[in-house]
Write a protein that holds these residues in place. Sequence first.
Motif, PDB file in Angstrom:
ATOM      1  N   LYS A 125      -0.428   8.818   9.605  1.00  0.00           N
ATOM      2  CA  LYS A 125      -1.726   8.187   9.880  1.00  0.00           C
ATOM      3  C   LYS A 125      -1.544   6.865  10.627  1.00  0.00           C
ATOM      4  O   LYS A 125      -2.312   6.532  11.526  1.00  0.00           O
ATOM      5  N   LEU A 126      -0.521   6.119  10.226  1.00  0.00           N
ATOM      6  CA  LEU A 126      -0.277   4.820  10.865  1.00  0.00           C
ATOM      7  C   LEU A 126       0.125   5.027  12.327  1.00  0.00           C
ATOM      8  O   LEU A 126      -0.302   4.283  13.217  1.00  0.00           O
ATOM      9  N   ALA A 127       0.937   6.068  12.560  1.00  0.00           N
ATOM     10  CA  ALA A 127       1.326   6.385  13.933  1.00  0.00           C
ATOM     11  C   ALA A 127       0.078   6.653  14.766  1.00  0.00           C
ATOM     12  O   ALA A 127      -0.052   6.187  15.894  1.00  0.00           O
ATOM     13  N   ARG A 128      -0.843   7.370  14.194  1.00  0.00           N
ATOM     14  CA  ARG A 128      -2.077   7.702  14.903  1.00  0.00           C
ATOM     15  C   ARG A 128      -2.855   6.435  15.287  1.00  0.00           C
ATOM     16  O   ARG A 128      -3.309   6.288  16.412  1.00  0.00           O
ATOM     17  N   VAL A 255       0.791  -0.503   0.936  1.00  0.00           N
ATOM     18  CA  VAL A 255      -0.229   0.478   1.290  1.00  0.00           C
ATOM     19  C   VAL A 255      -0.646   1.147  -0.013  1.00  0.00           C
ATOM     20  O   VAL A 255       0.187   1.725  -0.710  1.00  0.00           O
ATOM     21  N   LEU A 256      -1.912   1.045  -0.355  1.00  0.00           N
ATOM     22  CA  LEU A 256      -2.405   1.642  -1.587  1.00  0.00           C
ATOM     23  C   LEU A 256      -3.119   2.942  -1.225  1.00  0.00           C
ATOM     24  O   LEU A 256      -4.162   2.919  -0.589  1.00  0.00           O
ATOM     25  N   THR A 257      -2.503   4.071  -1.608  1.00  0.00           N
ATOM     26  CA  THR A 257      -3.068   5.374  -1.225  1.00  0.00           C
ATOM     27  C   THR A 257      -3.937   5.956  -2.335  1.00  0.00           C
ATOM     28  O   THR A 257      -3.899   5.494  -3.477  1.00  0.00           O
ATOM     29  N   VAL A 279      -1.758  -6.500   0.142  1.00  0.00           N
ATOM     30  CA  VAL A 279      -2.165  -5.126   0.413  1.00  0.00           C
ATOM     31  C   VAL A 279      -2.655  -5.134   1.857  1.00  0.00           C
ATOM     32  O   VAL A 279      -3.533  -5.922   2.209  1.00  0.00           O
ATOM     33  N   LYS A 280      -2.043  -4.304   2.697  1.00  0.00           N
ATOM     34  CA  LYS A 280      -2.389  -4.332   4.117  1.00  0.00           C
ATOM     35  C   LYS A 280      -3.223  -3.136   4.539  1.00  0.00           C
ATOM     36  O   LYS A 280      -4.059  -3.238   5.430  1.00  0.00           O
ATOM     37  N   LEU A 281      -2.953  -1.990   3.915  1.00  0.00           N
ATOM     38  CA  LEU A 281      -3.647  -0.764   4.306  1.00  0.00           C
ATOM     39  C   LEU A 281      -4.061  -0.009   3.057  1.00  0.00           C
ATOM     40  O   LEU A 281      -3.401  -0.109   2.015  1.00  0.00           O
ATOM     41  N   ASP A 289      -7.837  10.336   9.779  1.00  0.00           N
ATOM     42  CA  ASP A 289      -8.585   9.078   9.925  1.00  0.00           C
ATOM     43  C   ASP A 289      -8.701   8.301   8.626  1.00  0.00           C
ATOM     44  O   ASP A 289      -9.426   7.308   8.554  1.00  0.00           O
ATOM     45  N   ASP A 290      -8.031   8.777   7.603  1.00  0.00           N
ATOM     46  CA  ASP A 290      -8.261   8.211   6.279  1.00  0.00           C
ATOM     47  C   ASP A 290      -7.310   7.082   5.908  1.00  0.00           C
ATOM     48  O   ASP A 290      -6.886   6.953   4.763  1.00  0.00           O
ATOM     49  N   LEU A 291      -6.953   6.282   6.894  1.00  0.00           N
ATOM     50  CA  LEU A 291      -6.168   5.082   6.610  1.00  0.00           C
ATOM     51  C   LEU A 291      -6.966   3.907   7.165  1.00  0.00           C
ATOM     52  O   LEU A 291      -7.366   3.913   8.313  1.00  0.00           O
ATOM     53  N   ALA A 292      -7.213   2.918   6.328  1.00  0.00           N
ATOM     54  CA  ALA A 292      -8.041   1.791   6.777  1.00  0.00           C
ATOM     55  C   ALA A 292      -7.303   0.490   6.524  1.00  0.00           C
ATOM     56  O   ALA A 292      -6.517   0.386   5.585  1.00  0.00           O
ATOM     57  N   PRO A 293      -7.554  -0.515   7.371  1.00  0.00           N
ATOM     58  CA  PRO A 293      -7.008  -1.836   7.045  1.00  0.00           C
ATOM     59  C   PRO A 293      -7.670  -2.311   5.759  1.00  0.00           C
ATOM     60  O   PRO A 293      -8.829  -1.967   5.502  1.00  0.00           O
ATOM     61  N   PHE A 294      -6.930  -3.035   4.955  1.00  0.00           N
ATOM     62  CA  PHE A 294      -7.546  -3.532   3.722  1.00  0.00           C
ATOM     63  C   PHE A 294      -8.269  -4.835   4.020  1.00  0.00           C
ATOM     64  O   PHE A 294      -7.658  -5.843   4.347  1.00  0.00           O
TER      65      PHE A 294
END
Length: 305
Positions: A125-128, A255-257, A279-281, A289-294
């Motif tokens: 996701k981060l690569a995307r 990264v908190l998933t 916490v960054k992401l 698309d389910d990775l967001a900046p925190f």
Amino acid sequence: LIRLRTRLARSQNALGQGLLTLLSRDRLDEDTWEEIEDTLLTADVGVGPTTELVERLRERVRVLGTRTPDELRALLREELLAIIGTDTDRSVRTEGGVSAEGEELPAVVLVVGVNGTGKTTTTGKLARVLVADGNSVVLGAADTFRAAAADQLQTWGERVGARTVRGPEAGDPASVAFDAVREGIAEGADVVLIDTAGRLHTKTGLMDELGKVKRVVEKQGPVGEVLLVLDATTGQNGLIQARVFAEVVNVTGIVLTKLDGTARGGIVMAVQRELGVPVKLIGLGEGPDDLAPFEPEAFVDALIG
Ligand code: GDP
């Protein structure tokens, strides 16, 4: 914010709404404060931050006297944000460096964490996100322990347009990491993302493995970020894992998933307070698309609705 709210809302608002309801009671007696404390603990805020938060809320409510719902919401918002911290730099560092020979170096991001927490998915996701921002990305499949991990990462890479460097199955993770960085330098890539294996069998085992990966990568240039992936649904256990990792490598971001799958969003506060690493992401699902900046403000707003 809307997406964050709908994602978190499925399971989450227990915390924010629960607190608002309790704080709205006409009489805030000892029992109510205990309920407030229980609500925070159940949401995995952790003992230290809970005690601190309850003390601050008590004092603020006492000073305020009668409370309107809007005043309560504002007060709770402020105090939750005070626990999380709003003036921390939460950006993922993607500036590369320059070698002693004047050669441009890509930014290297190591993604670490216990298997199953969502490391490979997060790397993809981060690569995307990075590719969408105009970066060229090389992926390093250094999780050679889990057989399917390299395939999984390569699939992400093909989807987003990033080359994946991989080694033989059960091969040496450090050598894959080394090759990925070398490839990144050769290609003039902007960012090299390295997915590592998270076998938490023993601390020394982990230390040997991750330490070696890091050392080998650093032979070619500095490591910009070490992102630790934590599964929010594992609650306080995740915190214990995090402490071990933090002792082994210099973790620069969390990264908190799986925040979409838990009512225990309070873990954000526990992680922030007890690890002192930003916490960054956040991961809000399994999709690309389910990775967001925190963003603390958006997060707290989503929490208290
Ligand atoms: P790894 O072993 O740490 O590399 O874990 P994976 O990346 O393979 O992820 C383990 C499982 O968690 C997979 O089924 C992922 O789709 C899922 N997963 C990862 N991140 C999230 C998230 O933010 N939310 C949800 N619901 N599932 C996730």
